[in-house]
Design a protein around this motif. Structure first.
Motif, PDB file in Angstrom:
ATOM      1  N   ARG A  25       0.842  -1.201   0.000  1.00 15.26           N
ATOM      2  CA  ARG A  25       0.000   0.000   0.000  1.00 15.26           C
ATOM      3  C   ARG A  25       0.876   1.251   0.000  1.00 15.26           C
ATOM      4  NH1 ARG A  25      -4.668   0.219   4.310  1.00 15.26           N
ATOM      5  NH2 ARG A  25      -4.267  -1.981   3.997  1.00 15.26           N
ATOM      6  N   ARG A  26       1.965   1.224   0.731  1.00 15.94           N
ATOM      7  CA  ARG A  26       2.877   2.369   0.760  1.00 15.94           C
ATOM      8  C   ARG A  26       3.515   2.600  -0.599  1.00 15.94           C
ATOM      9  NH1 ARG A  26       6.070   2.140   6.537  1.00 15.94           N
ATOM     10  NH2 ARG A  26       4.251   2.652   7.791  1.00 15.94           N
ATOM     11  N   ARG A  78       1.031   4.216  -2.870  1.00 18.16           N
ATOM     12  CA  ARG A  78       0.881   5.630  -2.543  1.00 18.16           C
ATOM     13  C   ARG A  78       2.049   6.427  -3.091  1.00 18.16           C
ATOM     14  NH1 ARG A  78      -0.532   4.891   3.663  1.00 18.16           N
ATOM     15  NH2 ARG A  78      -2.403   3.667   3.392  1.00 18.16           N
ATOM     16  N   CYS A 115      -0.945  14.767   6.408  1.00 18.40           N
ATOM     17  CA  CYS A 115       0.236  14.140   5.808  1.00 18.40           C
ATOM     18  C   CYS A 115       1.394  14.199   6.801  1.00 18.40           C
ATOM     19  CB  CYS A 115       0.628  14.861   4.527  1.00 18.40           C
ATOM     20  SG  CYS A 115      -0.603  14.735   3.215  1.00 18.40           S
ATOM     21  N   SER A 158       3.732  10.964   3.526  1.00 15.34           N
ATOM     22  CA  SER A 158       2.725   9.917   3.454  1.00 15.34           C
ATOM     23  C   SER A 158       1.380  10.557   3.783  1.00 15.34           C
ATOM     24  CB  SER A 158       3.041   8.813   4.463  1.00 15.34           C
ATOM     25  OG  SER A 158       1.998   7.871   4.483  1.00 15.34           O
ATOM     26  N   MET A 164      -6.352   4.683  -2.065  1.00 14.50           N
ATOM     27  CA  MET A 164      -6.212   4.487  -0.622  1.00 14.50           C
ATOM     28  C   MET A 164      -5.332   5.536   0.049  1.00 14.50           C
ATOM     29  SD  MET A 164      -8.147   1.962  -0.213  1.00 14.50           S
ATOM     30  CE  MET A 164      -7.840   1.596   1.499  1.00 14.50           C
ATOM     31  N   GLY A 165      -4.728   6.427  -0.692  1.00 15.78           N
ATOM     32  CA  GLY A 165      -3.837   7.426  -0.124  1.00 15.78           C
ATOM     33  C   GLY A 165      -2.749   7.740  -1.117  1.00 15.78           C
ATOM     34  N   GLU A 216      -2.916   9.948   3.972  1.00 16.80           N
ATOM     35  CA  GLU A 216      -4.039   9.026   3.993  1.00 16.80           C
ATOM     36  C   GLU A 216      -5.324   9.830   4.066  1.00 16.80           C
ATOM     37  OE1 GLU A 216      -3.796   5.706   6.697  1.00 16.80           O
ATOM     38  OE2 GLU A 216      -1.631   5.933   6.800  1.00 16.80           O
TER      39      GLU A 216
END
Length: 103
Positions: free
Chosen positions: A5-6, A9, A49, A42, A86-87, A44
């Motif tokens: 997921r990271r 992103r 952030c 990062s 998702m971000g 979300e």
């Protein structure tokens, strides 16, 4: 799953940053780009952030192919899609047309 997921992103954020870099250079939207990240965040949905720290001392160089909507990172062997709902990882840095001479 969290790492995947990271990475997704990261890719989305690079796509956003690259669109600004593309406007500043002679890039037609189909030219692949090579980007070196300097700092990143990062993000979300519904949260502020937060700044992220590099996991290694090696400068992250990412290859972005806007015509195929894919990104290749040094952290994964497979190509990643540009969008993710998702971000995002937002990365600031330097981009140039892939294969262009260094400045």
């Amino acid at each position: 799953m969290k790492t995947s997921r990271r990475v997704q992103r990261l890719i989305f954020g690079l796509g956003v940053v690259v669109s600004g870099a593309a406007a500043a250079a002679d890039v037609d939207g189909a030219t692949p780009l090579s980007c070196t990240g300097v700092s990143g965040y990062s993000c979300e949905p519904g949260k502020a952030c937060s700044k992220v720290k590099p996991e290694s001392s090696t400068a992250p160089v990412v290859l972005i192919d806007p015509s195929n909507k894919t990104v290749k990172t040094p952290y994964r062997t497979d190509l990643l899609p540009i969008a993710d709902r998702m971000g995002a990882y937002v990365i600031f840095g330097q981009c140039k047309a892939a294969g262009a001479p260094s400045q």
